[in-house]
Write an enzyme that holds these catalytic residues in place. Structure first.
Site, PDB file in Angstrom:
ATOM      1  N   LYS A  86       8.682  12.083  15.506  1.00 55.64           N
ATOM      2  CA  LYS A  86       9.729  12.834  16.209  1.00 55.64           C
ATOM      3  C   LYS A  86      10.894  13.188  15.270  1.00 55.64           C
ATOM      4  O   LYS A  86      11.482  14.258  15.369  1.00 55.64           O
ATOM      5  CB  LYS A  86      10.264  12.027  17.410  1.00 55.64           C
ATOM      6  CG  LYS A  86       9.281  11.868  18.550  1.00 55.64           C
ATOM      7  CD  LYS A  86       8.835  13.184  19.185  1.00 55.64           C
ATOM      8  CE  LYS A  86       9.899  13.872  20.002  1.00 55.64           C
ATOM      9  NZ  LYS A  86       9.999  13.407  21.388  1.00 55.64           N
ATOM     10  N   LYS A 138      -2.994  -0.262  16.185  1.00 58.49           N
ATOM     11  CA  LYS A 138      -3.625   0.698  15.273  1.00 58.49           C
ATOM     12  C   LYS A 138      -4.538   1.660  16.030  1.00 58.49           C
ATOM     13  O   LYS A 138      -4.669   2.829  15.640  1.00 58.49           O
ATOM     14  CB  LYS A 138      -4.398  -0.033  14.174  1.00 58.49           C
ATOM     15  CG  LYS A 138      -3.519  -0.870  13.227  1.00 58.49           C
ATOM     16  CD  LYS A 138      -2.468  -0.057  12.495  1.00 58.49           C
ATOM     17  CE  LYS A 138      -1.855  -0.838  11.337  1.00 58.49           C
ATOM     18  NZ  LYS A 138      -0.730  -0.133  10.696  1.00 58.49           N
ATOM     19  N   ASP A 141      15.119   0.802  10.375  1.00 59.93           N
ATOM     20  CA  ASP A 141      14.073   0.095  11.122  1.00 59.93           C
ATOM     21  C   ASP A 141      13.372   1.162  11.962  1.00 59.93           C
ATOM     22  O   ASP A 141      14.033   1.860  12.743  1.00 59.93           O
ATOM     23  CB  ASP A 141      14.738  -0.972  12.017  1.00 59.93           C
ATOM     24  CG  ASP A 141      13.716  -1.851  12.733  1.00 59.93           C
ATOM     25  OD1 ASP A 141      12.630  -1.347  13.094  1.00 59.93           O
ATOM     26  OD2 ASP A 141      14.015  -3.045  12.936  1.00 59.93           O
ATOM     27  N   ILE A 156       0.823  -1.201   0.000  1.00 56.96           N
ATOM     28  CA  ILE A 156       0.000   0.000   0.000  1.00 56.96           C
ATOM     29  C   ILE A 156       0.864   1.261   0.000  1.00 56.96           C
ATOM     30  O   ILE A 156       0.586   2.216  -0.726  1.00 56.96           O
ATOM     31  CB  ILE A 156      -0.932  -0.010   1.232  1.00 56.96           C
ATOM     32  CG1 ILE A 156      -2.042  -1.052   1.047  1.00 56.96           C
ATOM     33  CG2 ILE A 156      -1.542   1.371   1.474  1.00 56.96           C
ATOM     34  CD1 ILE A 156      -2.926  -1.237   2.270  1.00 56.96           C
ATOM     35  N   SER A 177      -3.525   3.147   8.991  1.00 51.40           N
ATOM     36  CA  SER A 177      -4.073   2.360  10.095  1.00 51.40           C
ATOM     37  C   SER A 177      -4.836   1.165   9.527  1.00 51.40           C
ATOM     38  O   SER A 177      -4.385   0.520   8.572  1.00 51.40           O
ATOM     39  CB  SER A 177      -4.959   3.276  10.950  1.00 51.40           C
ATOM     40  OG  SER A 177      -5.430   2.616  12.081  1.00 51.40           O
ATOM     41  N   ILE A 209      -7.089  -4.702   0.587  1.00 55.35           N
ATOM     42  CA  ILE A 209      -6.593  -4.207  -0.705  1.00 55.35           C
ATOM     43  C   ILE A 209      -5.977  -5.378  -1.458  1.00 55.35           C
ATOM     44  O   ILE A 209      -5.011  -5.990  -0.983  1.00 55.35           O
ATOM     45  CB  ILE A 209      -5.551  -3.085  -0.505  1.00 55.35           C
ATOM     46  CG1 ILE A 209      -6.125  -1.954   0.368  1.00 55.35           C
ATOM     47  CG2 ILE A 209      -5.090  -2.555  -1.865  1.00 55.35           C
ATOM     48  CD1 ILE A 209      -7.358  -1.267  -0.176  1.00 55.35           C
TER      49      ILE A 209
HETATM   50  C1  HXC Z   1       2.883 -16.094  16.523  1.00 57.57           C
HETATM   51  C2  HXC Z   1       4.721 -14.809  15.952  1.00 57.57           C
HETATM   52  C3  HXC Z   1       4.460 -15.016  14.568  1.00 57.57           C
HETATM   53  C4  HXC Z   1       3.320 -15.810  14.218  1.00 57.57           C
HETATM   54  C5  HXC Z   1       6.233 -13.762  14.768  1.00 57.57           C
HETATM   55  N1  HXC Z   1       5.821 -14.035  16.012  1.00 57.57           N
HETATM   56  N2  HXC Z   1       5.425 -14.330  13.843  1.00 57.57           N
HETATM   57  N3  HXC Z   1       3.946 -15.361  16.919  1.00 57.57           N
HETATM   58  N4  HXC Z   1       2.564 -16.317  15.202  1.00 57.57           N
HETATM   59  N5  HXC Z   1       3.009 -16.044  12.935  1.00 57.57           N
HETATM   60  C6  HXC Z   1       6.483 -13.657  17.237  1.00 57.57           C
HETATM   61  C7  HXC Z   1       7.789 -14.402  17.334  1.00 57.57           C
HETATM   62  O1  HXC Z   1       7.562 -15.733  17.759  1.00 57.57           O
HETATM   63  C8  HXC Z   1       8.562 -13.565  18.341  1.00 57.57           C
HETATM   64  O2  HXC Z   1       8.197 -13.839  19.682  1.00 57.57           O
HETATM   65  C9  HXC Z   1       8.086 -12.157  18.011  1.00 57.57           C
HETATM   66  O3  HXC Z   1       6.859 -12.279  17.274  1.00 57.57           O
HETATM   67  C10 HXC Z   1       9.088 -11.423  17.170  1.00 57.57           C
HETATM   68  O4  HXC Z   1       9.305 -12.149  15.976  1.00 57.57           O
HETATM   69  P1  HXC Z   1      10.552 -11.827  15.014  1.00 57.57           P
HETATM   70  O5  HXC Z   1      10.370 -12.620  13.780  1.00 57.57           O
HETATM   71  O6  HXC Z   1      11.813 -11.984  15.794  1.00 57.57           O
HETATM   72  O7  HXC Z   1      10.383 -10.260  14.751  1.00 57.57           O
HETATM   73  P2  HXC Z   1      10.842  -9.409  13.524  1.00 57.57           P
HETATM   74  O8  HXC Z   1      11.971 -10.073  12.793  1.00 57.57           O
HETATM   75  O9  HXC Z   1      11.035  -8.044  14.004  1.00 57.57           O
HETATM   76  O10 HXC Z   1       9.600  -9.494  12.527  1.00 57.57           O
HETATM   77  C11 HXC Z   1       8.481  -8.655  12.664  1.00 57.57           C
HETATM   78  C12 HXC Z   1       7.222  -9.404  12.267  1.00 57.57           C
HETATM   79  C13 HXC Z   1       7.358 -10.063  10.920  1.00 57.57           C
HETATM   80  C14 HXC Z   1       6.058  -8.413  12.267  1.00 57.57           C
HETATM   81  C15 HXC Z   1       6.962 -10.448  13.345  1.00 57.57           C
HETATM   82  O11 HXC Z   1       6.188 -10.805  10.618  1.00 57.57           O
HETATM   83  C16 HXC Z   1       7.627  -9.119   9.796  1.00 57.57           C
HETATM   84  O12 HXC Z   1       8.633  -8.428   9.777  1.00 57.57           O
HETATM   85  N6  HXC Z   1       6.762  -9.070   8.789  1.00 57.57           N
HETATM   86  C17 HXC Z   1       6.961  -8.256   7.576  1.00 57.57           C
HETATM   87  C18 HXC Z   1       6.126  -7.066   7.609  1.00 57.57           C
HETATM   88  C19 HXC Z   1       4.685  -7.416   7.597  1.00 57.57           C
HETATM   89  O13 HXC Z   1       4.185  -8.162   8.439  1.00 57.57           O
HETATM   90  N7  HXC Z   1       3.962  -6.842   6.627  1.00 57.57           N
HETATM   91  C20 HXC Z   1       2.551  -7.012   6.557  1.00 57.57           C
HETATM   92  C21 HXC Z   1       1.945  -5.778   7.039  1.00 57.57           C
HETATM   93  S1  HXC Z   1       0.270  -5.828   6.603  1.00 57.57           S
HETATM   94  P3  HXC Z   1       8.881 -14.999  20.612  1.00 57.57           P
HETATM   95  O14 HXC Z   1       8.273 -14.805  21.962  1.00 57.57           O
HETATM   96  O15 HXC Z   1       8.490 -16.312  19.982  1.00 57.57           O
HETATM   97  O16 HXC Z   1      10.352 -14.750  20.569  1.00 57.57           O
HETATM   98  C22 HXC Z   1      -0.506  -5.033   7.757  1.00 57.57           C
HETATM   99  C23 HXC Z   1      -1.931  -4.853   7.434  1.00 57.57           C
HETATM  100  C24 HXC Z   1      -2.755  -4.801   8.669  1.00 57.57           C
HETATM  101  O17 HXC Z   1       0.027  -4.646   8.727  1.00 57.57           O
HETATM  102  C25 HXC Z   1      -4.210  -4.672   8.325  1.00 57.57           C
HETATM  103  C26 HXC Z   1      -4.768  -5.885   7.672  1.00 57.57           C
HETATM  104  C27 HXC Z   1      -6.174  -5.722   7.183  1.00 57.57           C
END
Ligand code: HXC
Length: 270
Positions: free
Chosen positions: A142, A177, A82, A36, A159, A206
């Site tokens: 900030k 959000k 980041d 998006i 959001s 989307i």
């Molecule tokens: C349960 C999970 C998990 C899952 C991660 N965690 N994925 N728990 N189910 N599927 C937990 C991990 O176990 C860990 O906790 C903690 O989250 C941190 O995970 P990391 O992988 O170390 O974090 P990081 O590398 O910073 O990754 C961030 C992330 C990842 C959000 C978790 O998914 C990511 O980077 N995604 C890419 C960006 C993304 O998601 N884009 C989509 C946005 S869409 P523990 O305790 O186990 O150590 C969006 C739209 C919203 O936001 C609206 C929709 C309609």
């Protein structure tokens, strides 16, 4: 025979808004490397702005910046950061000022998401999404606020609509959000007297974005639950973005604009 259900047209912003309305302006967009936020950046650039896109993955950012520059004819800078790290964001802002000299518009769009019930979510998992979405937006504000005050510019926060009700498997994102919406409202009232506006776009589903691909059951059609007859398109969010950054929205601040085909208002009887 039942009448053909209405399907809303997909409209490109250039069919509605003048091409040069953002000439000389600069956009700073977190999460702009994909999905998006990339679509929002493309639209603002198509209307004349240069842009910096910010994200964690430099390869993807560089590829997106090259693509956005090519298709819009404007300049796009890729800045790796980041949003959880204020110093990295300050460095991305400094690179933007060095290259473009100003920042007029900020999109706080970087977000993380995955589906998990409360019973299966760790504290770290909850905190990770709060840190990216909420603290990341605060850090972005900030890092950019002095420049937005100087340009009398505007913020858009990306959001969602899922926190208006109890959406299963989304407690972390819902909490994050809701806080983003509240942050934008405070920013709007505190900074209005400095000429700064702040609004929220709340996208519905989307099509073709990483968020929907990862979060929706495979093959699920959203159209049946959307009064305007189709899933959202990147253009729908882009058009709202162009409006909210444009002079046409000069008296609009502190608002949340759901762009969701009316789905937020649909309540179905069982
Ligand atoms: C349960 C999970 C998990 C899952 C991660 N965690 N994925 N728990 N189910 N599927 C937990 C991990 O176990 C860990 O906790 C903690 O989250 C941190 O995970 P990391 O992988 O170390 O974090 P990081 O590398 O910073 O990754 C961030 C992330 C990842 C959000 C978790 O998914 C990511 O980077 N995604 C890419 C960006 C993304 O998601 N884009 C989509 C946005 S869409 P523990 O305790 O186990 O150590 C969006 C739209 C919203 O936001 C609206 C929709 C309609």
């Amino acid at each position: 025979m039942a009448p053909q259900a209405y399907v809303a047209p997909v409209v490109d912003s250039s069919a509605v808004f003048k091409n040069d309305i953002f000439k000389g302006k600069v956009l700073f967009c977190t999460g702009g490397g994909s999905g998006i936020c990339k679509g929002m950046t493309e639209a603002v650039m198509r209307h004349g702005a240069n842009a910096t896109i910010v994200g964690r993955k430099l390869d993807r950012l560089n590829a997106s910046a090259a693509e956005l520059s090519k298709i819009t004819g404007r300049q796009c800078l890729a800045a790796q950061a980041d949003v959880r790290e204020p110093e990295q964001l300050k460095s991305a802002v400094a690179k933007t000022i060095e290259k473009f000299g100003r920042i007029d518009f900020v999109i706080c769009g970087a977000a993380g998401n995955f589906l998990v019930p409360i019973s299966g979510l760790s504290e770290k998992g909850f905190k990770t999404v709060i840190d990216i979405d909420t603290l990341g937006s605060y850090n972005t504000i900030k890092a950019t606020l002095d420049h937005i005050r100087a340009s009398k510019g505007a913020y858009i926060h990306v959001s969602a609509t899922l926190h208006y009700k109890g959406t299963p498997y989304q407690v972390h994102v819902s909490a994050a959000k809701a806080a983003v919406d509240a942050t934008s409202a405070v920013l709007a009232v505190e900074e209005g007297p400095h000429g700064v506006r702040s609004n929220v776009i709340a996208p519905g589903p989307i099509g073709g974005t990483e968020g929907v691909d990862r979060l929706s059951p495979k093959g699920k059609s959203h159209a049946a639950n959307i009064p305007l007859g189709r899933a959202g398109h990147l253009h729908d969010i882009a058009n709202a973005t162009v409006f909210l950054f444009s002079g046409a929205a000069s008296w609009v601040t502190g608002q949340v604009l759901p762009v969701d085909g009316g789905s937020e208002h649909l309540r179905q009887f069982l």
